[in-house]
Design a protein around this motif. Structure first.
Motif, short mmCIF file in Angstrom:
data_model
loop_
_atom_site.label_atom_id
_atom_site.label_comp_id
_atom_site.label_asym_id
_atom_site.label_seq_id
_atom_site.Cartn_x
_atom_site.Cartn_y
_atom_site.Cartn_z
N LEU B 278 0.82 -1.21 0.00
CA LEU B 278 0.00 0.00 0.00
C LEU B 278 0.85 1.26 0.00
CD1 LEU B 278 -2.81 -0.92 2.55
CD2 LEU B 278 -2.82 -1.16 0.07
N THR B 279 0.33 2.28 -0.66
CA THR B 279 0.96 3.60 -0.58
C THR B 279 -0.10 4.58 -0.10
OG1 THR B 279 0.38 3.93 -2.88
CG2 THR B 279 2.63 3.21 -2.44
N ASP B 280 0.31 5.80 0.16
CA ASP B 280 -0.67 6.81 0.58
C ASP B 280 -1.26 7.48 -0.65
OD1 ASP B 280 0.09 6.17 3.09
OD2 ASP B 280 1.36 7.93 3.40
N CYS B 281 -2.56 7.66 -0.63
CA CYS B 281 -3.23 8.38 -1.72
C CYS B 281 -2.67 9.81 -1.76
CB CYS B 281 -4.73 8.40 -1.46
SG CYS B 281 -5.63 9.53 -2.53
N ARG B 282 -2.33 10.29 -2.96
CA ARG B 282 -1.67 11.61 -3.01
C ARG B 282 -2.63 12.76 -2.71
NH1 ARG B 282 -3.17 13.66 -7.92
NH2 ARG B 282 -3.37 12.08 -9.56
N VAL B 283 -3.93 12.49 -2.73
CA VAL B 283 -4.88 13.55 -2.38
C VAL B 283 -5.26 13.52 -0.90
CG1 VAL B 283 -7.17 14.52 -2.80
CG2 VAL B 283 -5.80 13.69 -4.71
N CYS B 284 -5.76 12.36 -0.44
CA CYS B 284 -6.29 12.33 0.93
C CYS B 284 -5.36 11.64 1.93
CB CYS B 284 -7.67 11.68 0.95
SG CYS B 284 -7.64 9.90 0.72
N GLY B 285 -4.37 10.91 1.42
CA GLY B 285 -3.41 10.26 2.33
C GLY B 285 -3.84 8.92 2.88
N GLU B 286 -5.05 8.49 2.51
CA GLU B 286 -5.51 7.17 2.96
C GLU B 286 -4.75 6.08 2.21
OE1 GLU B 286 -8.05 5.84 5.31
OE2 GLU B 286 -7.20 7.68 6.08
N PRO B 287 -4.56 4.90 2.85
CA PRO B 287 -3.81 3.84 2.17
C PRO B 287 -4.55 3.30 0.94
CG PRO B 287 -4.79 3.03 4.20
CD PRO B 287 -4.99 4.51 4.19
N CYS B 288 -3.79 3.04 -0.12
CA CYS B 288 -4.40 2.48 -1.33
C CYS B 288 -3.33 1.80 -2.17
CB CYS B 288 -5.12 3.55 -2.13
SG CYS B 288 -4.05 4.86 -2.69
N THR B 289 -3.77 1.09 -3.20
CA THR B 289 -2.81 0.35 -4.03
C THR B 289 -2.39 1.17 -5.26
OG1 THR B 289 -4.69 -0.73 -5.06
CG2 THR B 289 -3.53 -1.97 -3.36
N ALA B 290 -3.10 2.22 -5.56
CA ALA B 290 -2.74 3.06 -6.71
C ALA B 290 -2.27 4.43 -6.21
CB ALA B 290 -3.93 3.22 -7.63
N GLU B 291 -2.06 5.33 -7.13
CA GLU B 291 -1.60 6.66 -6.75
C GLU B 291 -2.74 7.45 -6.09
OE1 GLU B 291 0.15 10.52 -8.91
OE2 GLU B 291 -0.17 8.76 -10.18
N LEU B 292 -3.93 7.18 -6.63
CA LEU B 292 -5.13 7.85 -6.16
C LEU B 292 -6.07 6.78 -5.59
CD1 LEU B 292 -6.12 10.85 -6.42
CD2 LEU B 292 -7.37 10.13 -8.47
N CYS B 293 -6.64 7.02 -4.41
CA CYS B 293 -7.49 5.98 -3.83
C CYS B 293 -8.87 5.96 -4.49
CB CYS B 293 -7.62 6.17 -2.32
SG CYS B 293 -8.76 7.48 -1.82
N GLN B 294 -9.57 4.89 -4.28
CA GLN B 294 -10.89 4.66 -4.87
C GLN B 294 -11.87 5.78 -4.48
OE1 GLN B 294 -10.59 2.40 -7.16
NE2 GLN B 294 -12.78 2.54 -7.53
#
Lengths: 70, 302
Positions: B278-294
């Motif tokens: 997991l990485t941090d979503c670049r907008v909200c910082g929530e964990p996700c597998t892509a650059e931007l979370c769902q």
């Protein structure tokens, strides 16, 4: 003579209906008559929960559709 | 002549076909609580200092979950329970369950956090789904609710996030993933390890059939309502539920078998299909597998 019971089904028919059940019928048989899957409901007789294989007694039977999406 | 409890000779209130047992009120309550305690002990090791966040919608499952967790852990001073309710903004529906949730937490004296989509995302679910959209209402609701729930759980330092998923929910999800051939999603249902940023999920009710959760609520006088979310439910889940219930009636124990088989396989599958990191979503910082979370994708943020 086959017994008659009052059956209330929540939420769709709380006003109740009179149903003839065969002598010695169980709650499971009653649900089959009504075409209701037993996994989706809770059965009460005069407010008390009853086991599905119990014999239907005189009284008011309440069928609660306890499982959402049914 | 009423049927008697096999343990004490009082009138039985339930016949569990899958176990062959008739149980009275007292022994039914004991049986449900035993299954839940066993699940917690075997699957979700509760430790000193744990803060257990409980996802409380106010529906029967989460009400029963909070009631039982309180019963088990309220005497332990080293474990804290915090209820979290998300108000998605579903007019005519959520107000009712929210009220039930508030009543229960105040009665039990449990800290209760209520947050809304409106405050968090500037729009209620009703407003979001009124817009032009590609996905069903449940997709928006599910993604945003889970994201916000995880965010709040992290904010309060929760070490576990408990949800009210019952045996029927689990068996349905497992079967849906089988039918869809979705192995990755199946592993995510029972993650082999904690992931950075994602509060560990716990499903203490997963071994209790949904019908028994409802009965437990009734015999304990817990608030119980049969209202339904006005948005259509996932069509596939409904079909799978009916299929499993037909099987369960003809072959009692089917739901448990589906889950037992899955539990045996998932550990092995986890080794073959390593979880994406997991990485941090670049907008909200929530964990996700892509650059931007769902959640941010659905909200059109970039």
């Amino acid at each position: 003579m086959s017994p008659q019971v009052e059956v209330k089904i929540f939420p769709e028919s709380p006003e109740g209906q009179i149903i003839d059940v065969p002598d010695g019928a169980t709650y499971e048989d009653l649900l089959k008559i009504l075409d209701i899957n037993q996994e989706l409901v809770i059965l009460l007789n005069n407010g008390q929960a009853v086991p599905i294989d119990g014999t239907v007694d005189a009284g008011t039977i309440t069928i609660l559709r306890a499982i959402s999406g049914g | 002549m009423p049927i008697k409890c096999m343990k004490c000779n009082k009138d039985a209130i339930i016949f569990q076909k899958y176990s062959g047992m008739h149980l009275c009120r007292k022994h039914f309550i004991e049986d449900v609580e035993r299954k839940i305690k066993l699940t917690i002990r075997k699957q979700y090791n509760v430790e000193k200092g744990d803060i257990i966040a409980v996802a409380l919608s106010g529906g029967k499952d989460s009400i029963v979950l909070l009631h039982i967790l309180h019963k088990i852990f309220s005497k332990r001073r080293d474990v804290e329970i915090v209820a979290i309710t998300i108000d998605e903004g579903i007019e005519g529906y959520r107000e009712v369950t929210l009220e039930k949730a508030r009543k229960l937490t105040s009665e039990l004296g449990i800290r209760h956090i209520v947050r809304s989509f409106k405050d968090e995302y500037d729009k209620t679910l009703d407003e979001l789904v009124a817009q032009e959209r590609e996905l069903g209402a449940c997709s928006y609701c599910g993604v945003l609710r889970k994201s916000l729930m995880n965010k709040i759980a992290n904010e309060i330092g929760a070490t576990k996030l408990a949800t009210g998923h019952n045996l029927d929910d689990e068996a349905q999800t497992i079967m849906m993933n089988h039918l869809g051939g979705d192995v990755e999603r199946m592993i995510r249902l029972s993650p082999p390890r904690a992931l950075e940023g994602l509060v560990l999920r716990a499903k203490p009710l997963r071994k209790v059939p949904e019908k028994e959760i409802a009965l437990y609520a009734i015999v304990n006088d817990l608030p119980f309502d049969m209202s339904e979310c006005p948005y259509a439910h996932e069509a596939l889940r409904g079909e799978v539920r009916d299929m499993i219930n037909d099987f369960e009636v003809r072959h009692p124990g089917t739901k448990y078998s589906i889950m037992r088989g899955f539990d045996k396989m998932v550990g092995i599958l986890g080794k073959e299909f390593p979880q994406a990191s997991l990485t941090d979503c670049r907008v909200c910082g929530e964990p996700c597998t892509a650059e931007l979370c769902q959640a941010c994708k659905l909200l059109g943020r970039s």
